[in-house]
Design a protein around this motif. Structure first.
Motif, mmCIF file in Angstrom:
data_model
loop_
_atom_site.group_PDB
_atom_site.id
_atom_site.type_symbol
_atom_site.label_atom_id
_atom_site.label_comp_id
_atom_site.label_asym_id
_atom_site.label_seq_id
_atom_site.Cartn_x
_atom_site.Cartn_y
_atom_site.Cartn_z
ATOM 1 N N ASP A 70 3.245 -5.361 13.317
ATOM 2 C CA ASP A 70 4.042 -4.815 12.434
ATOM 3 C C ASP A 70 4.547 -5.087 11.197
ATOM 4 O OD1 ASP A 70 5.520 -4.215 15.213
ATOM 5 O OD2 ASP A 70 7.123 -5.374 14.706
ATOM 6 N N LEU A 71 4.192 -6.080 10.582
ATOM 7 C CA LEU A 71 4.298 -6.531 8.669
ATOM 8 C C LEU A 71 2.767 -5.393 7.951
ATOM 9 C CD1 LEU A 71 5.819 -7.991 6.666
ATOM 10 C CD2 LEU A 71 4.180 -10.175 7.801
ATOM 11 N N ALA A 72 1.940 -5.773 8.950
ATOM 12 C CA ALA A 72 0.582 -4.549 8.411
ATOM 13 C C ALA A 72 0.695 -3.433 8.613
ATOM 14 C CB ALA A 72 -0.393 -5.278 9.221
ATOM 15 N N ARG A 73 1.813 -3.058 9.505
ATOM 16 C CA ARG A 73 2.033 -1.691 9.975
ATOM 17 C C ARG A 73 2.915 -1.193 8.265
ATOM 18 N NH1 ARG A 73 5.175 -0.763 14.751
ATOM 19 N NH2 ARG A 73 5.140 1.161 14.556
ATOM 20 N N LEU A 74 4.212 -2.192 8.212
ATOM 21 C CA LEU A 74 5.170 -1.641 7.267
ATOM 22 C C LEU A 74 4.159 -1.315 5.532
ATOM 23 C CD1 LEU A 74 7.938 -1.493 6.505
ATOM 24 C CD2 LEU A 74 7.955 -4.346 6.669
ATOM 25 N N GLU A 75 3.548 -3.118 5.928
ATOM 26 C CA GLU A 75 3.058 -2.506 4.371
ATOM 27 C C GLU A 75 2.137 -1.170 4.029
ATOM 28 O OE1 GLU A 75 3.544 -7.406 2.291
ATOM 29 O OE2 GLU A 75 1.778 -7.300 3.854
ATOM 30 N N ARG A 76 1.151 -1.253 5.052
ATOM 31 C CA ARG A 76 -0.137 -0.212 5.488
ATOM 32 C C ARG A 76 1.161 1.525 4.592
ATOM 33 N NH1 ARG A 76 -4.114 1.859 2.811
ATOM 34 N NH2 ARG A 76 -4.366 3.965 3.452
ATOM 35 N N ALA A 77 2.248 1.207 5.134
ATOM 36 C CA ALA A 77 3.397 2.120 4.917
ATOM 37 C C ALA A 77 3.300 2.178 3.861
ATOM 38 C CB ALA A 77 4.136 2.382 6.517
ATOM 39 N N TYR A 78 3.864 1.360 3.241
ATOM 40 C CA TYR A 78 4.439 1.671 1.672
ATOM 41 C C TYR A 78 2.669 2.059 0.892
ATOM 42 C CZ TYR A 78 8.703 -1.070 1.994
ATOM 43 O OH TYR A 78 9.841 -1.449 2.188
ATOM 44 N N ALA A 79 2.117 1.294 1.170
ATOM 45 C CA ALA A 79 0.693 1.871 -0.040
ATOM 46 C C ALA A 79 0.725 3.583 0.620
ATOM 47 C CB ALA A 79 -0.446 1.488 0.519
ATOM 48 N N GLU A 80 0.599 3.699 1.671
ATOM 49 C CA GLU A 80 0.819 5.521 1.732
ATOM 50 C C GLU A 80 2.069 6.711 1.247
ATOM 51 O OE1 GLU A 80 0.637 5.701 5.907
ATOM 52 O OE2 GLU A 80 -1.813 5.244 6.081
ATOM 53 N N ILE A 81 2.938 5.620 1.297
ATOM 54 C CA ILE A 81 4.319 6.139 0.135
ATOM 55 C C ILE A 81 3.693 5.990 -1.020
ATOM 56 C CG2 ILE A 81 6.107 6.171 -0.130
ATOM 57 C CD1 ILE A 81 6.766 5.616 3.131
ATOM 58 N N VAL A 82 3.584 5.819 -1.480
ATOM 59 C CA VAL A 82 3.312 5.674 -2.634
ATOM 60 C C VAL A 82 2.247 6.017 -3.619
ATOM 61 C CG1 VAL A 82 1.848 4.015 -4.603
ATOM 62 C CG2 VAL A 82 4.019 2.739 -3.117
ATOM 63 N N ASP A 83 1.226 6.323 -2.963
ATOM 64 C CA ASP A 83 -0.078 7.490 -2.994
ATOM 65 C C ASP A 83 0.114 8.920 -2.626
ATOM 66 O OD1 ASP A 83 -1.541 5.203 -4.361
ATOM 67 O OD2 ASP A 83 -2.594 4.569 -2.126
ATOM 68 N N GLY A 84 0.977 9.241 -1.663
ATOM 69 C CA GLY A 84 1.132 9.756 -1.158
ATOM 70 C C GLY A 84 2.362 11.388 -1.414
ATOM 71 N N PRO A 85 2.041 12.157 -1.193
ATOM 72 C CA PRO A 85 3.417 13.519 -1.444
ATOM 73 C C PRO A 85 4.919 12.549 -1.922
ATOM 74 C CG PRO A 85 2.872 14.191 -0.263
ATOM 75 C CD PRO A 85 1.448 13.282 -0.086
ATOM 76 N N GLY A 86 5.341 13.324 -3.475
ATOM 77 C CA GLY A 86 7.145 12.725 -3.104
ATOM 78 C C GLY A 86 8.157 14.075 -2.963
ATOM 79 N N THR A 87 9.156 13.825 -3.581
ATOM 80 C CA THR A 87 10.097 15.122 -3.842
ATOM 81 C C THR A 87 10.562 14.420 -5.263
ATOM 82 O OG1 THR A 87 12.337 13.334 -3.521
ATOM 83 C CG2 THR A 87 11.189 14.849 -1.496
ATOM 84 N N GLU A 88 9.785 14.134 -6.099
ATOM 85 C CA GLU A 88 10.060 14.242 -7.521
ATOM 86 C C GLU A 88 9.738 15.468 -8.824
ATOM 87 O OE1 GLU A 88 8.960 9.403 -6.179
ATOM 88 O OE2 GLU A 88 8.349 11.874 -6.309
#
Length: 199
Positions: A70-88
């Protein structure tokens, strides 16, 4: 070093030596095949799941291995969100848009989620553990407790919000493209909305 940077809470939970052992095994089983190291940890949670010790016979409760996954899944999601597209730089729905939509139109409305939104559920409250590690603490492994999170990025900062299961299911259906009426029906078990809309 890349895996240490991407999974600091997993590293905290395991300790440096054990984490490095897992990382070495992972890199042998799943060597990098990308031009960028940002993809290096993409399969780490899956590797932990595939190599986890077998459960004791008759035991179904989440255990230490489930917590690490679970912890690895969460931290990977954070990494993908940082590198992925956003709404800025984009304008999303605000109160003027919302109040300008007639009530009778809401049941058939479809909402488009931000590209950085991730809806995830876990067997442990791993977000609290990760926050404690970020604050420099040495938290104990939490007791199992099913947790539903909406994780997203705003102003280049990854944020997360714990939500109820019903709110999670509603967002899940909206993200899948359901109308608001259908999503509420799926989340609550109600098949109809009042004639005057959502009130």
């Amino acid at each position: 070093e890349c895996l240490r940077d991407e999974f600091p809470a997993v590293r905290q939970a395991l300790g440096d030596r054990l984490f490095d052992g897992f990382a070495f095994g992972y890199l042998q089983a799943c060597p990098s095949k990308s031009y960028t190291l940002s993809n290096l940890g993409a399969r780490f949670a899956g590797y932990l799941r595939e190599t986890r010790p077998e459960r004791d016979a008759g035991t179904a409760a989440p255990d230490w291995a489930d917590f690490l996954i679970d912890l690895a899944r969460l931290e990977r999601a954070y990494a993908e969100i940082v590198d992925g597209p956003g709404t800025e730089g984009e304008t999303g729905l605000d109160s003027s848009h919302i109040f300008g939509i007639p009530a009778e139109c809401w049941p058939d409305a479809r909402l488009v989620p931000a590209p950085c939104l991730r809806l995830m559920n876990f067997q442990f409250p791993v977000h609290d553990y990760k926050s404690a590690v970020r604050r420099g603490e040495s938290p104990d492994v939490p007791a199992p407790n099913e947790t539903f999170l909406a994780i997203f990025r705003r102003d280049f900062v990854v944020r997360r919000s714990a939500v109820t299961e019903m709110a999670y299911r509603l967002r899940e259906r909206l993200s899948a493209g359901d109308t608001l009426s259908a999503a509420i029906g799926a989340a609550t078990g109600k098949t109809e909305l009042p004639d005057d809309g959502l009130g």
